[in-house]
Write an enzyme that holds these catalytic residues in place. Structure first.
Site, PDB file in Angstrom:
ATOM      1  CB  SER A 131      11.905 -13.530 -15.738  1.00 36.27           C
ATOM      2  OG  SER A 131      10.984 -13.844 -14.723  1.00 36.27           O
ATOM      3  CG  ASP A 158       2.041 -13.820 -13.418  1.00 34.07           C
ATOM      4  OD1 ASP A 158       2.193 -14.429 -14.494  1.00 34.07           O
ATOM      5  OD2 ASP A 158       2.468 -12.650 -13.204  1.00 34.07           O
ATOM      6  CG  HIS A 182       0.285 -10.582 -17.106  1.00 33.16           C
ATOM      7  ND1 HIS A 182       0.831 -11.565 -16.303  1.00 33.16           N
ATOM      8  CD2 HIS A 182       1.072  -9.484 -16.942  1.00 33.16           C
ATOM      9  CE1 HIS A 182       1.906 -11.113 -15.704  1.00 33.16           C
ATOM     10  NE2 HIS A 182       2.092  -9.845 -16.060  1.00 33.16           N
ATOM     11  CB  CYS A 212       2.988 -13.346 -18.653  1.00 35.81           C
ATOM     12  SG  CYS A 212       1.698 -14.495 -18.142  1.00 35.81           S
TER      13      CYS A 212
END
Lengths: 360, 659
Positions: free
Chosen positions: B323, B361, B367, B380
């Site tokens: 990420s 996710d 989310h 996210c």
């Protein structure tokens, strides 16, 4: 011989030359000894002691020497045998005899005893010597020379032989005999080469013939000596400034190769001066022989003078690469007590003979 | 008695011979004079030259190797006086006997004897060779006592390279090593006259030419035994240049300690200049034994260690960015006209049209409605799956390449890998396969083929801190000539500009990254407590093992080697960035749990302690810095030092228990 007592015991020209040589000796020893005053002091002490011997022997009349000759020779021979047998027990070269106070080489005695006894032998009968006398004289030379060779000390043996042969030559050995002896020697050469000379001695002869064949091995010493002499040039590098000698490139620079040290630092001019001093002493000796009172004194003086100069020639010839390397010291310059003492005694004998000279 | 007439005859005979003898003597004298004239006059020049060559010798003088300083003038590589045992081969009659004698006095390793012998065979015999180095006082004394009966053996006080910080900076400083027979074929012999060492790894190798210095030459007079009698003059050697690094060795130490017990890397960069402030790789190794040749057993031990301490992870480690790539993806999107304020709905999964495969996710249940800023703050995945799909792989490839991914950063260390920024062209070339749309989707969250090095990640983070201005990361900041102390600064290198449409895009992203740390729901909110400054950050969790569909990912049940890599990038302070950091902790689990606290510890130390900003360090941070111990790092267990980190995330203990 009342006139003899009136003359001075010492021969001034000879003494002057000797003193000059001794002065040079101290200079060059100081340089060769790594500027160590101790070396010079020791050499000076030896010279002083030897000079004392010179004065003592200058006062001994030749007839006394004549009487001593057989005893000296016999005693010397006995000592050589003792030294040799002790050497065999000690499993090594043995030249020295330790008398507690002084150590000396009996072979040094022979340098004097041989010419004296050869002269004694030859003057028993009218000159020139006949074959039998000659053979006796040759035996007188060969016996000690042989004993010294097996010590082994080739250099001293050669000097002993030269001293004896010089006397025989002066005694008027006929040319015919001379040729015969020379032929015999030539014939004996291969035998001597094969049986008498050791490997290292043979190598030295070969090296002399072409030292540059192995400049870092067998030829190293002689090559470095030649380089030192050559590098000296005309004027020399100056006292204490010879790189070859100071940096240890010259082998045995205090003893057998002292001439290389001298010639590097004092050059051609210095070498010439030195040579002239030696030449003067040699020729002066021959002159003294010329005026000697009798045949014995004449032969002895001539023999000693000739031996003196020949040993100079052998030593310098070795240092400049025209003779094989044998351990013959340069008279008075080389470091070494025995040889200097012997030399001074010989010179003292010359003075004594000169003092007792005839007026003819 | 003999009659008188005979006496006269005798006298005549002898006098005749005496005359002949006199002539002979003169002849001999003439021979000597002729020979002397030939030697001393005619051939004088030749013998004079020979005598000169005899005595003059040239001895190389090894220069002193340049020092290496950190940014605060602390020495990280120095030269220490040691006793070496050296042998002059041409003065030794019997080498075997000598080695035997020495072996009875001091310990000789078979290897050093072997190396000595191989050099002996290769180098000329007049050149001294080192038999053993670094003798201690007792050994030196033993040798000194017995030296007189071992000609050719010398005890030498020498300068030897020493790394005072041992393993702390080993991976970047590298080490020097003894010149081997192999090196001799490669190096320029003149430059190495008299030298025994050369830079073999790291910066020591990189800046070998600066550090080495120039060898000097002494003209000496030698005697017949090759012994130097006196000096005739010398060209002094030139000491190597002092190399100044941007590195902060204290920060480096703190970084290494923060990683202790883990395998991973930390790279910290000063954004304005590209100066590398810290370049940590754990576990590390002590470079000092390498200077004189590490023993085969010790080397094998390092090679065989499963933690691979010799690997410089900061430079060579290649990891999926996870990420941490999202910020760069968002910037690419903003450039392509994506409206950051437009919300999308995140149900917790994403599916390509017409495909059954669900991209999940990290947060079960999703989310909900989320905009770009929140997508960064909460990391996210669904937002970025969709963004990546919308941009397409070509736009992603261009955009991310602009930050240096997939390219070497140009750092001044040898052998930098380029990482991997995948594209359809690359896949076709490397694998001979077509690019699948799903591969675009996972590229959006830094999974799939993409591989980055910690250094690349830090350099890209520095570009974010600079609001788009890329600088090349570098170690060397200046060189200094030790003779006149003249400093020669090295200008920072711009690594090319890549700035999206306007600065506002960066500020938008950075605001999101601020939220990652400072917002209550930020993915790295765990480190915000007590934070004295504004930090922008982004967590990352890189999958090591792909999880089969519909199988619940239960961390406790996964072997440690299958646990995700923990990543964090960040910079601070946000307004005027002083430090940009990338942290990669192998098998560290979620980035928020392991990497983020480590990053905070590093930034705290640098900003508060080193720069003295924001009122300086608070008590616990100072205490942590003070307890700078240099305990063994090779152990596989987790030493107590990590406890300060794990207080934030107590779950780590469970992982340990599961092992």
């Amino acid at each position: 011989m009342s006139t003899a007592q009136a003359r001075p015991a010492v021969d001034m020209p000879l003494l002057t030359a000797i003193i000059m040589l001794c002065a040079l000796s101290l200079l060059v020893q100081y340089s060769a000894g790594g500027e160590n005053p101790g070396c010079m002091v020791r050499q000076g002490t030896r010279i002083a002691f030897a000079l004392a011997l010179l004065f003592v022997f200058a006062h001994i009349p030749p007839p006394v020497l004549l009487r001593w000759s057989p005893w000296l020779y016999g005693g010397g021979l006995a000592l050589l045998v003792i030294v040799l047998s002790a050497g065999i027990i000690g499993k090594g070269a043995q030249r020295w005899l330790d008398l507690g106070v002084v150590r000396f080489q009996p072979s040094e005695i022979m340098k004097l005893a041989v010419p004296m006894f050869v002269a004694w032998t030859l003057t028993r009968l009218p000159l020139p010597p006949r074959l039998f006398t000659l053979l006796c004289a040759l035996a007188v030379v060969a016996l000690p020379a042989g004993l010294v060779v097996v010590q082994p000390d080739l250099g001293t043996a050669i000097l002993i032989a030269i001293a004896g042969m010089a006397v025989i030559f002066l005694a008027g050995i006929t040319w015919k005999m001379l040729i015969v002896v020379a032929t015999l020697l030539a014939a004996a050469a291969p035998l001597v080469w094969n049986f008498l000379l050791r490997d290292y001695q043979q190598q030295r002869v070969l090296t002399m013939l072409d030292p540059w064949a192995d400049p870092l091995g067998a030829g190293y010493h002689i090559v470095q000596s030649i380089i030192a002499v050559g590098a000296g040039g005309v004027g020399g590098k100056g006292w204490l400034a010879g790189s070859q000698s100071q940096l240890d490139f010259v082998p045995e620079r205090s003893t057998d190769f002292i001439f290389a040290t001298y010639a590097e630092e004092f050059g051609f001019i210095g070498a010439l001066a030195l040579l002239l001093l030696y030449l003067f002493i040699g020729l002066r000796g021959l002159v003294i022989a010329h005026y000697a009172a009798d045949s014995y004194a004449r032969l002895l003086a001539g023999g000693l003078a000739l031996t003196f100069f020949v040993s100079v020639f052998v030593n310098i010839g070795m240092a400049v690469g025209i003779l094989p390397v044998v351990g013959v010291p340069l008279p008075l310059l080389s470091h070494g007590g025995s040889s200097i003492a012997t030399l001074m005694i010989a010179l003292g004998i010359l003075m004594s003979i000169h003092r007792q000279r005839s007026r003819l | 008695m003999i009659p008188v007439s005979n006496k006269v005859r005798d006298r005549r005979i002898v006098r005749g011979r005496l005359a002949l003898a006199g002539g002979g003597v003169l002849l001999l004298a003439a021979v000597l004079v002729a020979r002397l004239a030939y030697l001393q006059i005619a051939s004088h020049q030749r013998f004079s030259t020979l005598a000169q060559n005899n005595r003059i010798d040239f001895v190389p003088i090894a220069p002193v190797r340049g020092l290496i300083h950190d940014r605060n003038g602390r020495i990280v590589a120095e030269n220490r006086r040691v006793y070496n045992l050296e042998i002059l081969p041409d003065q030794v009659d019997d080498i075997d006997q000598l080695l035997n004698q020495v072996g009875q006095l001091i310990e000789l390793e078979t290897e050093s004897v072997g190396r000595f012998r191989s050099l002996l065979a290769r180098r000329p015999s007049f050149e001294r060779q080192t038999l053993r180095t670094d003798l201690n006082e007792l050994e030196a004394a033993r040798i000194a006592v017995h030296q007189h009966r071992m000609p050719g053996l010398e005890l030498q006080a020498r300068l030897q390279r020493h790394y005072p910080h041992a393993g702390v900076a080993a991976h970047l400083i590298g080490y020097v090593g003894r010149i081997t027979a192999d090196d001799l074929r490669r190096i320029e012999p003149r430059a190495y006259r008299g030298l025994e060492y050369l830079g073999r790894a790291g910066l020591e190798a990189q800046y070998e030419n600066l550090l080495r210095g120039g060898p000097g030459l002494e003209r000496v007079e030698t005697n017949a035994h090759g012994k130097v009698v006196r000096s005739l003059g010398r060209d002094a050697p030139a000491t190597g240049l002092t190399v100044h690094l941007g590195l902060d060795i204290e920060l480096q130490r703190v970084s290494v300690e923060a990683l202790r017990g883990w395998q991973g890397a930390i790279v910290a960069i000063e954004p304005a200049t590209g100066d590398i402030l810290a370049f940590a790789s754990e576990p590390n190794y002590d470079p000092n034994p390498f200077v004189n040749g590490i023993s085969r057993a010790d080397y094998q031990h390092l090679l065989d260690s499963p933690q691979r301490p010799l690997l410089n992870r900061a430079l060579y480690g290649r990891y999926a960015p996870g990420s941490t790539v999202k910020g760069f993806v968002l910037l690419t999107g903003l450039q392509h006209g994506v409206d950051p304020n437009r919300q999308i709905y995140c149900p917790g999964w994403f599916r390509l049209p017409g495909r059954a495969h669900r991209y999940r996710d990290w947060k079960e249940g999703g989310h909900g409605l989320i905009d770009a800023r929140d997508a960064i703050v909460q990391s996210c995945d669904i937002y970025f799956y969709r963004l990546a799909r919308r941009l397409g792989i070509d736009a992603l490839h261009r955009g991310l390449s602009g930050f240096g991914f997939g390219q070497v950063t140009g750092v001044d260390l040898p052998g930098e890998p380029s990482g991997l920024m995948p594209s359809p062209a690359w896949k076709h070339r490397a694998r001979g396969q077509a690019w699948f749309p799903g591969e675009t989707v996972i590229t959006g969250i830094g999974q799939g083929y993409m591989l980055v090095t910690p250094l690349q990640l830090a350099a890209a983070t520095a570009a974010l801190a600079n609001r788009g201005r890329r600088v090349a990361p570098r170690f060397l900041t200046a060189t200094e000539d030790p003779r006149n102390r003249e400093l020669q600064p090295v200008a920072p290198l711009e690594a090319g500009r890549w700035r999206v449409g306007n600065r506002a895009f960066y500020e938008y992203l950075i605001d999101g990254m601020r939220g990652v740390v400072h917002d209550r729901n930020g993915s790295a909110a765990g480190i915000r407590r007590g934070l004295k400054y504004q930090m922008a950050g982004k967590t990352g969790t890189a999958q090591v093992k792909s999880i089969p569909q519909d199988e619940k990912y239960v961390e406790e049940e996964v072997e440690r080697r299958f646990i995700d890599h923990s990543l964090f990038i960040g910079f601070a302070p946000i307004d005027a960035p002083k430090i940009a950091v990338a942290v990669v902790v192998e098998h560290g689990g979620p980035g928020s749990r392991t990497a983020a606290p480590i990053a905070r510890r590093v930034m705290d130390f640098y900003l508060l302690q080193q720069l003295g900003m924001f009122g300086g360090p608070d008590a616990p941070a100072a205490a942590a810095a003070a307890s700078a111990d240099s305990a063994d790092s090779a152990s596989t267990g987790r030493p107590a030092t990590v406890a300060t980190v794990t207080t934030v995330t107590p779950t780590v203990t469970t992982v340990t228990a599961a092992q």
